[in-house]
Design a protein around this motif. Structure first.
Motif, PDB file in Angstrom:
ATOM      1  N   MET A  73       9.075  -6.926   4.135  1.00  0.00           N
ATOM      2  CA  MET A  73       7.913  -7.266   5.182  1.00  0.00           C
ATOM      3  C   MET A  73       7.969  -8.467   5.597  1.00  0.00           C
ATOM      4  O   MET A  73       7.779  -9.052   6.462  1.00  0.00           O
ATOM      5  CB  MET A  73       6.497  -6.958   4.431  1.00  0.00           C
ATOM      6  CG  MET A  73       6.570  -5.661   3.987  1.00  0.00           C
ATOM      7  SD  MET A  73       4.727  -5.281   3.229  1.00  0.00           S
ATOM      8  CE  MET A  73       5.033  -3.972   2.308  1.00  0.00           C
ATOM      9  N   GLN A 278       1.362  -7.793   4.790  1.00  0.00           N
ATOM     10  CA  GLN A 278       0.509  -6.740   4.997  1.00  0.00           C
ATOM     11  C   GLN A 278      -0.050  -5.969   3.882  1.00  0.00           C
ATOM     12  O   GLN A 278      -1.359  -5.564   3.896  1.00  0.00           O
ATOM     13  CB  GLN A 278       1.149  -5.537   5.963  1.00  0.00           C
ATOM     14  CG  GLN A 278       0.292  -5.109   7.178  1.00  0.00           C
ATOM     15  CD  GLN A 278       1.085  -4.090   8.014  1.00  0.00           C
ATOM     16  OE1 GLN A 278       2.461  -4.031   7.993  1.00  0.00           O
ATOM     17  NE2 GLN A 278       0.341  -3.180   8.559  1.00  0.00           N
ATOM     18  N   ILE A 279       0.647  -5.999   2.820  1.00  0.00           N
ATOM     19  CA  ILE A 279       0.216  -5.121   1.665  1.00  0.00           C
ATOM     20  C   ILE A 279      -1.109  -5.880   1.164  1.00  0.00           C
ATOM     21  O   ILE A 279      -1.836  -5.300   0.314  1.00  0.00           O
ATOM     22  CB  ILE A 279       1.263  -4.996   0.459  1.00  0.00           C
ATOM     23  CG1 ILE A 279       2.133  -6.230   0.287  1.00  0.00           C
ATOM     24  CG2 ILE A 279       2.051  -3.590   0.900  1.00  0.00           C
ATOM     25  CD1 ILE A 279       2.653  -6.333  -0.901  1.00  0.00           C
ATOM     26  N   GLU A 281      -3.420  -7.260   2.487  1.00  0.00           N
ATOM     27  CA  GLU A 281      -4.784  -7.010   3.232  1.00  0.00           C
ATOM     28  C   GLU A 281      -4.949  -5.285   2.618  1.00  0.00           C
ATOM     29  O   GLU A 281      -6.243  -4.992   2.376  1.00  0.00           O
ATOM     30  CB  GLU A 281      -4.561  -6.949   4.647  1.00  0.00           C
ATOM     31  CG  GLU A 281      -5.501  -6.471   5.489  1.00  0.00           C
ATOM     32  CD  GLU A 281      -5.448  -6.322   6.907  1.00  0.00           C
ATOM     33  OE1 GLU A 281      -4.238  -6.571   7.070  1.00  0.00           O
ATOM     34  OE2 GLU A 281      -6.313  -6.169   7.644  1.00  0.00           O
ATOM     35  N   MET A 282      -3.995  -4.744   2.469  1.00  0.00           N
ATOM     36  CA  MET A 282      -4.173  -3.180   2.025  1.00  0.00           C
ATOM     37  C   MET A 282      -4.344  -2.837   0.616  1.00  0.00           C
ATOM     38  O   MET A 282      -4.474  -1.726   0.026  1.00  0.00           O
ATOM     39  CB  MET A 282      -3.152  -2.560   2.600  1.00  0.00           C
ATOM     40  CG  MET A 282      -3.120  -2.427   4.272  1.00  0.00           C
ATOM     41  SD  MET A 282      -1.594  -1.843   5.039  1.00  0.00           S
ATOM     42  CE  MET A 282      -0.998  -0.574   4.141  1.00  0.00           C
ATOM     43  N   ILE A 284      -5.927  -2.447  -3.255  1.00  0.00           N
ATOM     44  CA  ILE A 284      -6.976  -2.373  -3.767  1.00  0.00           C
ATOM     45  C   ILE A 284      -7.325  -2.907  -5.038  1.00  0.00           C
ATOM     46  O   ILE A 284      -6.382  -2.524  -5.886  1.00  0.00           O
ATOM     47  CB  ILE A 284      -7.322  -0.855  -3.780  1.00  0.00           C
ATOM     48  CG1 ILE A 284      -7.295  -0.125  -2.547  1.00  0.00           C
ATOM     49  CG2 ILE A 284      -8.609  -0.421  -4.438  1.00  0.00           C
ATOM     50  CD1 ILE A 284      -7.095   1.396  -2.380  1.00  0.00           C
TER      51      ILE A 284
ATOM     52  N   TYR B 223      -3.887   0.979   9.458  1.00  0.00           N
ATOM     53  CA  TYR B 223      -4.856   0.656   8.124  1.00  0.00           C
ATOM     54  C   TYR B 223      -6.277   0.735   8.596  1.00  0.00           C
ATOM     55  O   TYR B 223      -6.981   1.575   7.783  1.00  0.00           O
ATOM     56  CB  TYR B 223      -4.421  -0.478   7.594  1.00  0.00           C
ATOM     57  CG  TYR B 223      -5.199  -1.245   6.647  1.00  0.00           C
ATOM     58  CD1 TYR B 223      -5.274  -0.495   5.454  1.00  0.00           C
ATOM     59  CD2 TYR B 223      -6.029  -2.133   6.995  1.00  0.00           C
ATOM     60  CE1 TYR B 223      -6.147  -1.050   4.341  1.00  0.00           C
ATOM     61  CE2 TYR B 223      -6.882  -2.878   5.982  1.00  0.00           C
ATOM     62  CZ  TYR B 223      -6.970  -2.179   4.833  1.00  0.00           C
ATOM     63  OH  TYR B 223      -7.923  -2.855   3.792  1.00  0.00           O
ATOM     64  N   ARG B 224      -6.838  -0.147   9.387  1.00  0.00           N
ATOM     65  CA  ARG B 224      -8.110  -0.295   9.894  1.00  0.00           C
ATOM     66  C   ARG B 224      -8.728   1.220  10.261  1.00  0.00           C
ATOM     67  O   ARG B 224      -9.877   1.390   9.922  1.00  0.00           O
ATOM     68  CB  ARG B 224      -8.326  -1.027  10.671  1.00  0.00           C
ATOM     69  CG  ARG B 224      -8.442  -2.547  10.201  1.00  0.00           C
ATOM     70  CD  ARG B 224      -8.453  -3.863  11.358  1.00  0.00           C
ATOM     71  NE  ARG B 224      -7.315  -4.689  11.140  1.00  0.00           N
ATOM     72  CZ  ARG B 224      -7.469  -5.542  10.250  1.00  0.00           C
ATOM     73  NH1 ARG B 224      -8.792  -6.007   9.705  1.00  0.00           N
ATOM     74  NH2 ARG B 224      -6.641  -6.672  10.228  1.00  0.00           N
ATOM     75  N   GLU B 249      -0.462   4.215   6.042  1.00  0.00           N
ATOM     76  CA  GLU B 249      -1.557   3.053   6.431  1.00  0.00           C
ATOM     77  C   GLU B 249      -2.874   3.455   6.273  1.00  0.00           C
ATOM     78  O   GLU B 249      -3.709   3.159   5.620  1.00  0.00           O
ATOM     79  CB  GLU B 249      -1.206   2.122   7.592  1.00  0.00           C
ATOM     80  CG  GLU B 249       0.308   1.567   7.366  1.00  0.00           C
ATOM     81  CD  GLU B 249       0.312   0.463   8.478  1.00  0.00           C
ATOM     82  OE1 GLU B 249      -0.858  -0.054   8.773  1.00  0.00           O
ATOM     83  OE2 GLU B 249       1.456   0.003   8.754  1.00  0.00           O
ATOM     84  N   VAL B 252      -4.025   4.648   2.968  1.00  0.00           N
ATOM     85  CA  VAL B 252      -4.603   3.455   2.076  1.00  0.00           C
ATOM     86  C   VAL B 252      -5.841   2.846   2.587  1.00  0.00           C
ATOM     87  O   VAL B 252      -6.723   2.598   1.870  1.00  0.00           O
ATOM     88  CB  VAL B 252      -3.305   2.282   2.143  1.00  0.00           C
ATOM     89  CG1 VAL B 252      -3.831   1.219   1.633  1.00  0.00           C
ATOM     90  CG2 VAL B 252      -2.061   2.839   1.538  1.00  0.00           C
ATOM     91  N   ILE B 279       4.359   0.945   1.007  1.00  0.00           N
ATOM     92  CA  ILE B 279       2.846   0.743   0.597  1.00  0.00           C
ATOM     93  C   ILE B 279       2.565   2.027  -0.207  1.00  0.00           C
ATOM     94  O   ILE B 279       1.514   1.946  -1.126  1.00  0.00           O
ATOM     95  CB  ILE B 279       1.947   0.559   1.561  1.00  0.00           C
ATOM     96  CG1 ILE B 279       2.179   1.521   2.805  1.00  0.00           C
ATOM     97  CG2 ILE B 279       1.792  -1.057   1.965  1.00  0.00           C
ATOM     98  CD1 ILE B 279       0.925   1.607   3.681  1.00  0.00           C
TER      99      ILE B 279
END
Lengths: 334, 334
Positions: A73, A278-279, A281-282, A284, B223-224, B249, B252, B279
């Motif tokens: 990424m 990006q991960i 943000e994604m 958890i 993602y969003r 995405e 997730v 991801i």
DNA sequence: ACTGCTAACGAAAACGTTTACGTTGAGTTT
DNA sequence: AAACTCAACGTAAACGTTTTCGTTAGCAGT
């Protein structure tokens, strides 16, 4: 066969010189012949041959970019930025995946030289002597991204890793953490490895917190090493309340380790990453991390390279700003 | 100035033809002169000029690749595979970021044509008429990846989205789920949108489960949109026990939505994704998903393109195998 | 009427290769 | 000894441009 400038010239009853002049809008023809020629070009669907043009101009409008791993990424964000401005300024970009392998690097440099690229961007990874010499022999602009030229002198664009790590650690400290572990990158990486642990250590000492050997483990920036690194950390330093990982991927690995062991983030463990890919943000929960402006860095690198083509003396180093973006993985325990 | 073949010839007291023959090892020189010439080449540091070579050979050993978004994980995996075999077979790759923008696509095609690339790979995104015509006018091999040529006839490499979606849904059903929602991709995407919901619907009907409108929401693969899609799904269909997302995405995103609402995955909600990007592995918990062999697809695409250069009649379509890789986001509730 | 100037072109060299074709000389055949 | 063959080269054209020099014609100035 595709029409050449000669075909156009013949069809329009002019010389190829005139067609060339019109295409490059140099002076030397009447408005009348211009429209005539343009019509012929339109009809024949003529398009100039950049190869022939490159041969004589000694400019290919192409740059080469060397990545250790295009599919990370990190790289792809950079590539995106590079491609963006390169394209904006009418250049194409050739990507090279070096695997950080010396042999491959040298092969790519040879190819790029033979293809007469106008400039080269070298991304992340120490620059050895052999490639350095090859680069010099090519006599074209080079800029380094996210790495230092070290013994040599080449323009580079990066953030101050040490300072950024310092800030990340300070961030943790100011949230009340005192037992802070670190999952570092490759131990002997002078670019993204050492400086980050140095920043971490400096922050601790500046706040009168002792730095302890077992609080630091080393990974390889990858996800898996973050997972195992976290487990190792728990063994060596069970009382840590926060951890700074030298990459987002490792941070996410730590997150997973925590999840597996039933420890809640951020309530029982705070985590801060590095990169803001990006991960982050994604993840958890969404990962607090220090952000490198990768896209911007790519854009700046391309810009710098292209201006160096016009005027090599305008080369300079760029230290890019970082920010720590706060999300949900560190808890204030003051 | 860098030495040319002419300089080498002069220094070695032979003609440029002989040097050329030696370099391309064609017959027509003695072993003696060969070593003599090779020594001179070594001394002078001569490297051939691929531009001049390309001009006469009409082969540039370069291919162009068009991506809607180079920085997506999807694209970068593909690029990695493409670059790998292209390089292995002595070709360079020029990357183009189209943003799915028609104007940009056309501009890139023109550049690639002017640069005389030997072939083009077109990744993901419907092929409109204008670019198709431009592609045809170039008279070079083209292969599509992860998309269909639709009204036209061009070789493509992809997985069967409908079947893959069918399998994903079946996977859920066989784990005992009956109330299965779907977070689909762009509604009017004929490639990665519709086929996946069709597969989903087919699986349901084959198992005598009614398909209900409110069980399906649409996102944009991002993602969003997965996050919001999940919330929308809960409103419209509160009793769902599993959800199939048309991209990792989005899956997730759904995971995060669950986390925010305090619903536990997989105990209270099962989730299956699509793509098996990085991801998926790094999600918490690790995401069960259907895997497209992106790296392989890239390699195959490059391979196909290069063989088409030798023999255009060997073009063919490749349907790549998918697998559902089971991780920890779906629970067996039978 | 002559010179001088300029706009509008054309001819040809140049860029660095590859390759078709020609030349040379030594060795072989008759 | 003449004819032939073949290895080992050299010559030059070609690829599709750009660019440097002309060249020409028209027109102003004297």
């Amino acid at each position: 066969m595709k029409p050449t400038i000669k075909d156009v010239a013949k069809a329009a009853n002019v010389s190829i010189a005139t067609v060339s002049r019109i295409l490059n809008n140099l002076p030397g023809y009447s408005e009348e012949t211009k429209t005539k020629v343009m019509n012929v070009i339109e009809e024949m669907g003529y398009q100039p041959n950049a190869i022939a043009r490159g041969l004589i101009n000694k400019r290919t409008q192409t740059i080469g970019v060397l990545f250790p791993d295009v599919s990370s990424m990190f790289s792809s964000k950079l590539l995106n930025g590079i491609e963006y401005t390169a394209n904006r300024l009418n250049h194409s970009v050739i990507v090279c995946n070096t695997d950080s392998n010396g042999k491959r690097i040298m092969k790519y440099l040879q190819v790029l030289r033979e293809k007469q690229v106008d400039g080269i961007i070298f991304v992340s990874g120490a620059l050895q002597e052999e490639p350095y010499r090859a680069l010099m022999a090519m006599q074209i602009p080079v800029v380094l991204v996210a790495t230092l030229p070290h013994p040599y002198d080449l323009p580079y664009i990066k953030v101050d890793d040490s300072k950024a790590a310092y800030s990340a650690t300070t961030f943790l400290i100011e949230k009340g953490h005192r037992h802070i572990g670190m999952i570092a990158g490759t131990k002997d990486d002078m670019i993204a490895g050492r400086p980050r642990v140095e920043g971490y250590m400096q922050a601790l000492t500046d706040y009168d917190i002792p730095v302890r050997e077992p609080y630091i483990v080393y990974g390889d920036f990858g996800y898996r090493s973050g997972l195992s690194g976290m487990e190792q950390l728990w063994e060596q330093a069970p009382n840590i309340t926060a951890v700074f990982a030298a990459s987002d991927e490792m941070a996410v690995g730590a997150l997973l380790a925590a999840h597996k062991h039933g420890v809640h983030v951020p309530d029982e463990l705070s985590v801060i990453g590095y990169d803001n890919t990006q991960i982050a943000e994604m993840a958890i929960p969404p990962l607090t991390t220090v952000s490198q402006p990768l896209h911007e860095m790519g854009k700046e690198a391309a810009q710098m390279l292209l201006t160096m083509m016009e005027d090599p003396s305008r080369a300079k180093n760029l230290i890019m700003p970082y920010t720590v973006v706060e999300r949900e993985t560190v808890k204030d325990i003051t």
